[in-house]
Design an enzyme around this catalytic site. Structure first.
Site, PDB file in Angstrom:
ATOM      1  N   ASP A 143       0.817  -1.227   0.000  1.00 16.22           N
ATOM      2  CA  ASP A 143       0.000   0.000   0.000  1.00 16.22           C
ATOM      3  C   ASP A 143       0.849   1.275   0.000  1.00 16.22           C
ATOM      4  O   ASP A 143       0.317   2.357  -0.223  1.00 16.22           O
ATOM      5  CB  ASP A 143      -0.912   0.033   1.232  1.00 16.22           C
ATOM      6  CG  ASP A 143      -2.020  -1.004   1.160  1.00 16.22           C
ATOM      7  OD1 ASP A 143      -2.092  -1.726   0.158  1.00 16.22           O
ATOM      8  OD2 ASP A 143      -2.810  -1.084   2.120  1.00 16.22           O
ATOM      9  N   GLU A 238      -9.908   0.052  -2.373  1.00 17.30           N
ATOM     10  CA  GLU A 238     -10.869  -0.645  -1.495  1.00 17.30           C
ATOM     11  C   GLU A 238     -11.355   0.230  -0.340  1.00 17.30           C
ATOM     12  O   GLU A 238     -12.450   0.036   0.182  1.00 17.30           O
ATOM     13  CB  GLU A 238     -10.237  -1.927  -0.941  1.00 17.30           C
ATOM     14  CG  GLU A 238      -8.995  -1.635  -0.107  1.00 17.30           C
ATOM     15  CD  GLU A 238      -8.261  -2.856   0.411  1.00 17.30           C
ATOM     16  OE1 GLU A 238      -8.763  -3.977   0.283  1.00 17.30           O
ATOM     17  OE2 GLU A 238      -7.157  -2.659   0.961  1.00 17.30           O
TER      18      GLU A 238
HETATM   19  O1  F6P Z   1      -2.040  -3.844   4.066  1.00 19.48           O
HETATM   20  C1  F6P Z   1      -1.977  -4.367   2.818  1.00 19.48           C
HETATM   21  C2  F6P Z   1      -3.276  -4.929   2.383  1.00 19.48           C
HETATM   22  O2  F6P Z   1      -2.948  -5.372   1.126  1.00 19.48           O
HETATM   23  C3  F6P Z   1      -4.493  -3.996   2.390  1.00 19.48           C
HETATM   24  O3  F6P Z   1      -4.578  -3.153   1.287  1.00 19.48           O
HETATM   25  C4  F6P Z   1      -5.631  -4.977   2.478  1.00 19.48           C
HETATM   26  O4  F6P Z   1      -6.801  -4.387   3.011  1.00 19.48           O
HETATM   27  C5  F6P Z   1      -5.086  -5.991   3.377  1.00 19.48           C
HETATM   28  O5  F6P Z   1      -3.700  -6.042   3.145  1.00 19.48           O
HETATM   29  C6  F6P Z   1      -5.719  -7.360   3.249  1.00 19.48           C
HETATM   30  O6  F6P Z   1      -4.988  -8.258   3.993  1.00 19.48           O
HETATM   31  P1  F6P Z   1      -5.447  -9.735   4.387  1.00 19.48           P
HETATM   32  O7  F6P Z   1      -6.450 -10.207   3.410  1.00 19.48           O
HETATM   33  O8  F6P Z   1      -4.183 -10.510   4.341  1.00 19.48           O
HETATM   34  O9  F6P Z   1      -5.999  -9.650   5.757  1.00 19.48           O
END
Ligand code: F6P
Length: 365
Positions: A143, A238
């Site tokens: 990110d 998102e």
């Molecule tokens: O922090 C990085 C990230 O890719 C976010 O953009 C996303 O919301 C999150 O990780 C999702 O992570 P996980 O599905 O591993 O909990």
């Protein structure tokens, strides 16, 4: 003989293996005697009754810099300061296992720890440092939302993946005269969306930092279909939200994971456009974890390798409580305490926002 323990925590990210390899290679080529070990699944490995730790030598890291993921695994459910444990009645509570962690680190002969992780992981690093652990942080996140470093490794690869997918969606949007919505990652920072929108040539880019107005989006879509045909490509982070609205997601429900699971904002926007009788058919593509997987780009391998080598140098200097950083094309370090103080949002006067607007990209505001 000095022993270093390496952990990778939080969401995975292309380049983690290159950092691990950088640390190991630097340690093995040093004249002093260093041994590097990896704790499996962040601190969870070392915290186990029978510690799950593996030796990392030149053989173990040979060729791993080109591979995605992390050879020592990762988790977002292992904060040693807020660790989930199940009570006898089946309920879960969180306890502080940091004292136990420090005892385990000492008992296993580790002199220092390198914690490779994002904002949450570096907050853990800082707490452990304050408790006396000789710790170094290495920033990681696709990110790019960590401040104190100009870039995090993995971000460039994620942008390339998103941009490649965006290009594919443009041709199908054009053939069908459709509105295509592509949802990318970015919880609180819209860096991936912003870069992808510029790289791909989006008409609309929606990011967490700029709440959007549906009426504006509809106006732009309509203007693109003025002569009856057209197409629109939207990239949406998102964590984007409408003006006066909230993010789209729900509590994770997974034990030990305190994050809200974001996702679905692209479909929510499509539903709104359909409700408003959008002039064209609308389709949504959610890229999700594809952005985090696979081979890191050359740039990320190089940045991650340099960060691994720097992390070892900081250990050698005894300069603990520092986070490796890239600043003005130099690999340097900053106090972890300073790095976690502020969050790296897309600043509203950032040159790329201006670039995007001048290119005709709307942020729906
Ligand atoms: O922090 C990085 C990230 O890719 C976010 O953009 C996303 O919301 C999150 O990780 C999702 O992570 P996980 O599905 O591993 O909990």
């Amino acid at each position: 003989m000095k022993k270093i323990l390496v952990c990778t925590g939080g969401g995975d990210c292309p380049g983690l293996n290159a950092v691990i390899r950088g640390i190991v290679k630097a340690a093995q080529s040093d004249n002093d005697d260093y041994e590097v070990w990896g704790s499996i699944e962040a601190f969870n490995g070392i915290l186990k009754d029978e510690p799950e730790i593996i030796p990392l030598d030149n053989n173990a890291v040979s060729g791993i810099h080109v591979k995605g993921g992390t050879i020592i695994k990762t988790t977002n459910r292992g904060n040693p300061l807020n660790f989930p444990v199940q009570e006898e009645d089946g309920t879960w509570t969180n306890i502080d296992r940091s004292e136990e962690l420090m005892t385990k680190i000492k008992a296993n002969g580790f002199d220092a720890v390198i914690n490779i992780g994002g904002d949450g992981s570096q907050k853990i690093s800082q707490s452990l440092f304050e408790k006396g652990v000789n710790i170094i942080g290495v920033p990681k996140t696709i990110d790019n939302d960590l401040s104190a470093t100009d870039l995090t490794f993995g971000f460039t690869t994620a942008v390339q993946i998103a941009s490649d997918c965006f290009d594919k969606l443009v041709t199908t949007a054009s053939s069908h005269s459709r509105v295509m919505i592509m949802e990318v990652m970015g919880r609180d920072a819209g860096w991936i969306a912003l870069h992808t929108a510029i790289s791909g040539g989006a008409e609309i880019c929606l990011i967490p930092e700029i709440p959007y107005d549906l009426a504006n989006i509809i106006e732009i879509i309509n203007s693109r279909y003025d002569d009856g045909r057209g197409f629109v490509n939207i990239v949406i982070a998102e964590g984007a939200k409408p003006k006066h609205g909230t993010v789209t997601g729900k509590a994770s429900g997974e034990i030990g994971d305190q994050h809200i699971k974001l996702g679905g904002v692209g479909n929510a926007l499509r539903a709104k456009l359909d409700e408003c009788n959008c002039v064209a058919q609308v389709r949504t593509t959610i890229l999700g974890h594809i952005q985090r997987g696979g081979t890191p780009m050359a740039f990320d391998r190089i940045l991650a390798s340099a960060m691994g080598v720097k992390a070892f140098d900081l250990i050698k200097e005894g300069n603990f409580g520092q986070m490796v950083a890239l600043q003005n094309n130099e690999i340097t370090s900053v106090k972890i305490a300073d790095a976690v103080k502020t969050y790296n949002h897309v600043n509203l006067d950032h040159y790329l926002l201006k670039t995007a607007r001048s290119l005709g990209i709307s942020f729906g505001d």
